[in-house]
Structures are given as structure tokens and as C-alpha cells.
Design a protein around this motif. Sequence first.
Motif, PDB file in Angstrom:
ATOM      1  N   SER A 118    -155.042 109.597  12.349  1.00 26.66           N
ATOM      2  CA  SER A 118    -154.696 108.185  12.269  1.00 26.66           C
ATOM      3  C   SER A 118    -154.407 107.821  10.826  1.00 26.66           C
ATOM      4  CB  SER A 118    -155.834 107.326  12.810  1.00 26.66           C
ATOM      5  OG  SER A 118    -156.968 107.462  11.991  1.00 26.66           O
ATOM      6  N   PHE A 119    -153.571 106.805  10.677  1.00 29.97           N
ATOM      7  CA  PHE A 119    -153.286 106.266   9.346  1.00 29.97           C
ATOM      8  C   PHE A 119    -153.525 104.770   9.408  1.00 29.97           C
ATOM      9  CE2 PHE A 119    -150.528 103.872   6.556  1.00 29.97           C
ATOM     10  CZ  PHE A 119    -150.829 104.444   5.327  1.00 29.97           C
ATOM     11  N   ILE A 120    -154.177 104.239   8.374  1.00 32.94           N
ATOM     12  CA  ILE A 120    -154.358 102.796   8.283  1.00 32.94           C
ATOM     13  C   ILE A 120    -153.852 102.347   6.924  1.00 32.94           C
ATOM     14  CG2 ILE A 120    -156.045 100.910   8.221  1.00 32.94           C
ATOM     15  CD1 ILE A 120    -157.843 102.621  10.026  1.00 32.94           C
ATOM     16  N   GLY A 121    -152.982 101.357   6.910  1.00 31.99           N
ATOM     17  CA  GLY A 121    -152.486 100.792   5.652  1.00 31.99           C
ATOM     18  C   GLY A 121    -153.201  99.480   5.376  1.00 31.99           C
ATOM     19  N   LEU A 122    -153.572  99.255   4.097  1.00 29.68           N
ATOM     20  CA  LEU A 122    -154.308  98.045   3.721  1.00 29.68           C
ATOM     21  C   LEU A 122    -153.557  97.245   2.653  1.00 29.68           C
ATOM     22  CD1 LEU A 122    -156.521 100.465   4.316  1.00 29.68           C
ATOM     23  CD2 LEU A 122    -158.125  98.751   3.503  1.00 29.68           C
ATOM     24  N   VAL A 123    -153.884  95.978   2.528  1.00 26.63           N
ATOM     25  CA  VAL A 123    -153.288  95.132   1.489  1.00 26.63           C
ATOM     26  C   VAL A 123    -154.014  95.411   0.173  1.00 26.63           C
ATOM     27  CG1 VAL A 123    -152.770  92.772   0.748  1.00 26.63           C
ATOM     28  CG2 VAL A 123    -152.848  93.325   3.200  1.00 26.63           C
ATOM     29  N   ARG A 124    -153.236  95.733  -0.887  1.00 24.91           N
ATOM     30  CA  ARG A 124    -153.803  95.955  -2.225  1.00 24.91           C
ATOM     31  C   ARG A 124    -153.729  94.672  -3.038  1.00 24.91           C
ATOM     32  NH1 ARG A 124    -150.474 100.409  -2.541  1.00 24.91           N
ATOM     33  NH2 ARG A 124    -148.997  98.943  -3.423  1.00 24.91           N
ATOM     34  N   ASP A 125    -154.589  94.555  -4.047  1.00 25.50           N
ATOM     35  CA  ASP A 125    -154.518  93.354  -4.893  1.00 25.50           C
ATOM     36  C   ASP A 125    -153.602  93.567  -6.089  1.00 25.50           C
ATOM     37  OD1 ASP A 125    -155.953  94.998  -6.510  1.00 25.50           O
ATOM     38  OD2 ASP A 125    -157.704  93.692  -6.703  1.00 25.50           O
ATOM     39  N   PHE A 126    -152.962  94.749  -6.156  1.00 26.72           N
ATOM     40  CA  PHE A 126    -152.092  95.042  -7.293  1.00 26.72           C
ATOM     41  C   PHE A 126    -150.869  95.755  -6.767  1.00 26.72           C
ATOM     42  CE2 PHE A 126    -150.374  97.370 -10.792  1.00 26.72           C
ATOM     43  CZ  PHE A 126    -150.683  96.644 -11.933  1.00 26.72           C
ATOM     44  N   ASN A 127    -149.711  95.152  -6.970  1.00 26.83           N
ATOM     45  CA  ASN A 127    -148.497  95.850  -6.520  1.00 26.83           C
ATOM     46  C   ASN A 127    -147.459  95.788  -7.623  1.00 26.83           C
ATOM     47  OD1 ASN A 127    -146.924  97.339  -4.787  1.00 26.83           O
ATOM     48  ND2 ASN A 127    -146.193  95.585  -3.638  1.00 26.83           N
ATOM     49  N   GLU A 128    -146.294  95.153  -7.363  1.00 26.67           N
ATOM     50  CA  GLU A 128    -145.278  95.038  -8.416  1.00 26.67           C
ATOM     51  C   GLU A 128    -145.796  94.143  -9.542  1.00 26.67           C
ATOM     52  OE1 GLU A 128    -141.389  94.001  -6.815  1.00 26.67           O
ATOM     53  OE2 GLU A 128    -141.831  95.251  -5.086  1.00 26.67           O
ATOM     54  N   ARG A 129    -146.651  93.182  -9.155  1.00 26.73           N
ATOM     55  CA  ARG A 129    -147.316  92.345 -10.153  1.00 26.73           C
ATOM     56  C   ARG A 129    -148.812  92.405  -9.869  1.00 26.73           C
ATOM     57  NH1 ARG A 129    -143.904  86.702  -9.798  1.00 26.73           N
ATOM     58  NH2 ARG A 129    -141.828  87.640  -9.590  1.00 26.73           N
ATOM     59  N   PRO A 130    -149.648  92.160 -10.890  1.00 31.34           N
ATOM     60  CA  PRO A 130    -151.096  92.165 -10.651  1.00 31.34           C
ATOM     61  C   PRO A 130    -151.517  90.887  -9.914  1.00 31.34           C
ATOM     62  CG  PRO A 130    -150.637  91.637 -12.932  1.00 31.34           C
ATOM     63  CD  PRO A 130    -149.318  91.911 -12.290  1.00 31.34           C
ATOM     64  N   GLU A 131    -152.784  90.849  -9.570  1.00 27.19           N
ATOM     65  CA  GLU A 131    -153.378  89.663  -8.954  1.00 27.19           C
ATOM     66  C   GLU A 131    -152.642  89.169  -7.708  1.00 27.19           C
ATOM     67  OE1 GLU A 131    -154.817  86.540 -11.695  1.00 27.19           O
ATOM     68  OE2 GLU A 131    -154.160  87.930 -13.267  1.00 27.19           O
ATOM     69  N   VAL A 132    -152.442  90.091  -6.782  1.00 29.75           N
ATOM     70  CA  VAL A 132    -151.871  89.684  -5.495  1.00 29.75           C
ATOM     71  C   VAL A 132    -152.960  88.953  -4.718  1.00 29.75           C
ATOM     72  CG1 VAL A 132    -150.910  90.496  -3.308  1.00 29.75           C
ATOM     73  CG2 VAL A 132    -150.247  91.622  -5.452  1.00 29.75           C
ATOM     74  N   LYS A 133    -152.697  87.701  -4.399  1.00 28.87           N
ATOM     75  CA  LYS A 133    -153.706  86.897  -3.699  1.00 28.87           C
ATOM     76  C   LYS A 133    -153.569  87.033  -2.184  1.00 28.87           C
ATOM     77  CE  LYS A 133    -155.098  83.639  -7.109  1.00 28.87           C
ATOM     78  NZ  LYS A 133    -154.679  84.489  -8.219  1.00 28.87           N
ATOM     79  N   ALA A 134    -152.349  87.201  -1.740  1.00 33.18           N
ATOM     80  CA  ALA A 134    -152.087  87.351  -0.299  1.00 33.18           C
ATOM     81  C   ALA A 134    -150.659  87.823  -0.115  1.00 33.18           C
ATOM     82  CB  ALA A 134    -152.275  86.010   0.413  1.00 33.18           C
ATOM     83  N   LEU A 135    -150.343  88.235   1.085  1.00 35.69           N
ATOM     84  CA  LEU A 135    -148.934  88.516   1.374  1.00 35.69           C
ATOM     85  C   LEU A 135    -148.596  87.998   2.756  1.00 35.69           C
ATOM     86  CD1 LEU A 135    -148.635  91.122   3.470  1.00 35.69           C
ATOM     87  CD2 LEU A 135    -149.104  92.420   1.420  1.00 35.69           C
ATOM     88  N   THR A 136    -147.295  87.715   2.937  1.00 36.66           N
ATOM     89  CA  THR A 136    -146.837  87.284   4.257  1.00 36.66           C
ATOM     90  C   THR A 136    -145.885  88.340   4.771  1.00 36.66           C
ATOM     91  OG1 THR A 136    -146.993  84.989   3.548  1.00 36.66           O
ATOM     92  CG2 THR A 136    -145.733  85.417   5.547  1.00 36.66           C
ATOM     93  N   LEU A 137    -146.188  88.838   5.975  1.00 38.70           N
ATOM     94  CA  LEU A 137    -145.341  89.864   6.586  1.00 38.70           C
ATOM     95  C   LEU A 137    -144.442  89.224   7.617  1.00 38.70           C
ATOM     96  CD1 LEU A 137    -147.604  92.918   6.844  1.00 38.70           C
ATOM     97  CD2 LEU A 137    -145.120  93.086   6.731  1.00 38.70           C
ATOM     98  N   GLU A 138    -143.151  89.443   7.445  1.00 38.11           N
ATOM     99  CA  GLU A 138    -142.169  88.914   8.395  1.00 38.11           C
ATOM    100  C   GLU A 138    -141.584  90.066   9.196  1.00 38.11           C
ATOM    101  OE1 GLU A 138    -139.133  86.575   6.456  1.00 38.11           O
ATOM    102  OE2 GLU A 138    -137.742  86.886   8.123  1.00 38.11           O
ATOM    103  N   HIS A 139    -141.194  89.809  10.428  1.00 40.42           N
ATOM    104  CA  HIS A 139    -140.506  90.859  11.192  1.00 40.42           C
ATOM    105  C   HIS A 139    -139.367  90.254  11.995  1.00 40.42           C
ATOM    106  CE1 HIS A 139    -142.805  89.345  14.577  1.00 40.42           C
ATOM    107  NE2 HIS A 139    -142.405  90.299  15.389  1.00 40.42           N
ATOM    108  N   TYR A 140    -138.650  91.099  12.714  1.00 37.09           N
ATOM    109  CA  TYR A 140    -137.506  90.682  13.522  1.00 37.09           C
ATOM    110  C   TYR A 140    -137.902  90.920  14.966  1.00 37.09           C
ATOM    111  CZ  TYR A 140    -132.527  90.764  15.081  1.00 37.09           C
ATOM    112  OH  TYR A 140    -131.321  90.535  15.699  1.00 37.09           O
ATOM    113  N   PRO A 141    -138.471  89.884  15.604  1.00 32.88           N
ATOM    114  CA  PRO A 141    -138.998  90.071  16.957  1.00 32.88           C
ATOM    115  C   PRO A 141    -137.956  90.701  17.878  1.00 32.88           C
ATOM    116  CG  PRO A 141    -139.559  87.888  16.147  1.00 32.88           C
ATOM    117  CD  PRO A 141    -138.598  88.479  15.156  1.00 32.88           C
ATOM    118  N   GLY A 142    -138.368  91.672  18.615  1.00 32.89           N
ATOM    119  CA  GLY A 142    -137.437  92.366  19.506  1.00 32.89           C
ATOM    120  C   GLY A 142    -136.933  93.631  18.857  1.00 32.89           C
ATOM    121  N   MET A 143    -136.264  93.488  17.708  1.00 26.17           N
ATOM    122  CA  MET A 143    -135.735  94.688  17.062  1.00 26.17           C
ATOM    123  C   MET A 143    -136.861  95.541  16.479  1.00 26.17           C
ATOM    124  SD  MET A 143    -132.825  95.356  14.243  1.00 26.17           S
ATOM    125  CE  MET A 143    -132.561  97.062  13.695  1.00 26.17           C
ATOM    126  N   THR A 144    -137.878  94.892  15.921  1.00 27.24           N
ATOM    127  CA  THR A 144    -138.975  95.659  15.314  1.00 27.24           C
ATOM    128  C   THR A 144    -139.633  96.554  16.370  1.00 27.24           C
ATOM    129  OG1 THR A 144    -139.326  93.831  13.800  1.00 27.24           O
ATOM    130  CG2 THR A 144    -141.086  95.455  13.945  1.00 27.24           C
TER     131      THR A 144
END
Lengths: 151, 275
Positions: A32-58
Motif C-alpha cells: 500500500s501507498f499513502i500520500g500525506l500533506v506536507r507543511d513545506f513544498n514549493e514555499r515553506p509554511e503550507v497551512k493547507a491545500l485545496t484539491l480539485e478534480h474533474y468529476p467523471g474524468m478523474t
Amino acid sequence: MFKINVQSEPFDAGKEIAQLTEGRTDIGAITSFIGLVRDFNERPEVKALTLEHYPGMTEHQLKKISQEAQSRWPLLGIRIIHRVGRLEPSDLIVLVIVASAHRQAAFDACNFIMDYLKTQAPFWKKEHTSSGDYWVSSRVSDTEAANRWRV
Amino acid sequence: MTQLTHIDSNGQAHMVDVSLKQITTRVARASATVTMNQNTLDLILKGKHAKGDVLATARIAGIQAAKRTAELIPLCHPLMLSKVSVDLYEDTSLPGIRIESLCKLTGQTGVEMEALTAASVAALTLYDMCKAVDKTMIISDIRVNEKQGGKSGDWLYTDKQTSTTHETKDFEKNNIKVSDEINQDIKPIYVRFFAELRDHLKEDELTIQIEELMEKNFPLTIEGLSQYLKEKYSEMNTVLNRSGLMVAINHQVSEKKSPFSAGDEIAFFPPVTGG
């Protein structure tokens, strides 16, 4: 054979594995693989993220990726859950479980599914940081990882 | 009265040279019916027939037949069909099976012969599969229902003509070219934008009338649509020239040259970043 969900609710990996193996005596390996939200990505101090998708196609793409994995390895089950909506650091984003008779197929297929999910399934992340919001850019390393599986 | 294009000036049959015709996306829908005993229909629907799954076999036969149309009809061009679909429906009013076929390609000739061949051969296969239990089945109403694309414009079959002595006249009157009188019947396309593209445009869906593209001679492909959008909305330049831009037609990953048709949903989005 495979079950795919795109949802905002959290998931429980243990429960999902138990469900996949329940009543089965032919499965010899689960990865199994589990992906988690990190607090550091392209910029530091990531407070949250919003994930968008394309219902149906995804869902359609995830199914296609699963079918492709199934045609390449002798698999006994695939479970994919991907979350959408607002997530915070340490939240679980994605779960991929692969079942097979022997470990190698399960390891490889799980890796393959993640590489393809990252480059072919329509999801987009917007990160919210103390210095503002921005859309996460795709990584060349993800494309290169997916290209390894080309036949 | 239109000239018959397959007859040359000496009255001899010949194959039309289409090399100068414009490449457009062409779609044709055709249908056929097979009327049968209620018992035969029940047998087919329950999948209890001795020869196996009748509907699935007829469907595959129709698809295969469409691909071989050029071998069967002397003056038909061999075509690279991009889509063939054959669907079979129960029709209790017959009683029997209604067959609907659809053929599509981007090219220089129409695909109605392919759609007709698909419907016909699917009907013949139904007959073959069921003749042991019902010899009285009737194959009928083989016809073209709709054509899209090409020089003569879009065309829809309307079910009004009566079989009188004025048949030809009625036929022409009732089977109006869509471009003349029933334009509103052509479905638009729906163009969607996701993630940063949507944020940039402040718009997530546009409804585009296909006739607008056709009038300005934009091809009905992703590339043609992009050019049209860029010409119409200046902010589209940034969005549609974005590196790594992805596009899907009806949820299928597509390319610049991919053709679309009326009613399709086309989505533009940036490279994906899930997982």
C-alpha cells in the motif's frame, strides 16, 4: 477486482486492507501507498491545500490506470482512494492498495499506479501558505518516473 | 435536381475524386429494425438463445461490417473510421429489435454508407442467429437518420413524409438541411476550464455554437477550437498557450488534432498534480 473512490471524507487504510482481504485465501501479498500533506513544498509554511478534480474524468482515468496495471501484472485486487477538498498538513491524501499472490507484482503495480496517477489523473493542488495561495506546478521528476514504465 | 455524383458524363459509374474536398469531422447515424415474434424477442432478451448472446454478436458484426463497406459497395472509398458504434434496443411496439449505428471520421467523404452497412449487417446477424426459431422475422426501415459535416451541411431525417406520388418532393421538403431551417437543433459544445486556467479566465464553462466555428472555417478539432477561442477572447492566449496544457473530449485524453462533434464536452486543464 478494483474499487475506486474520490471523496472528501478521510479513509482508514487498515479497514480498507481488511475489506480487500476478507474471505480471501489466494492473496499472498499486499502493498500500500499513502500520500500525506506536507507543511513545506514549493514555499515553506503550507497551512493547507485545496484539491480539485474533474468529476467523471478523474474516476475514468483511475479506472484506466487500474486496468493497465491489471494487464501488466497478475493482480488480485486494487483499491484507490483519493481525497479532494481542503486538507491540512499531516492529513492523508491518497491511498493505493494492491493485492497479488507474490510480492513483486504488488510492489511494482503499486509504484506504477502512483506514477500514472500523478501524471494522468486530473487532480490539481492549490497550496495556502503564509505568503499567499498558489497552484502547485507539475514536476519533471514525476513525468520521468511515469516514463520508466513505457513499453 | 442534384446530379448523381457516381455517374460520369458518359453515363458510366466511377469513383468520385475527393482529393480537393475539405477535411472535416463527419458523423452519420443510421438505423434498422428487425420485427419478430414476441417469443423470439423474449428469448433474445433473456440471453437463453441456443447460439449464445445474440445482441453482442450482432453488435460486433455491425462494427466489423462498417470497416468493410468499401469492399462491399463498388464506388465507396476506403475510410479510416475513427469511431463506429452499434446499439441494439428492444422495441415492444414492433415487437423486435431496433438497431442504431454511428460512424465518425475526420476526412473528405461522408460516412453514411458505413453507418447503413453497420445497421444492415447487424440486422442480418440477428436474423442468422434466430432463424432456427423464427423464420418470419422482417428486416425493415434501414435508413440514414443524421449526417454532420461535409460540403452539403448537416442533415436530419424527419419522419413526416408520406408515400404518395409526390414522394420525391415531400422528401426534399421534409428533410431540410439543418443549416437552412433547423439550426437550433445542432447541439453546442461545452468547453470547460480547470484549476489555474479557470482562475485566470474567471470562467469555468463556455457554451459554443458549432455553426460559429463552421462559418469561419475553423476545423472541428481541438486545434480549430483553440484558434477560434483565441481569436474571440484575448485572455485565451495565455490560457491556451500554457506549456503542458492538457485537453480531454468527453473525459478522454485528446490531442490537438482530435476531432469533436456536437454535444461534446471539451476540457482544458494544466498538468495534473494529484497524489
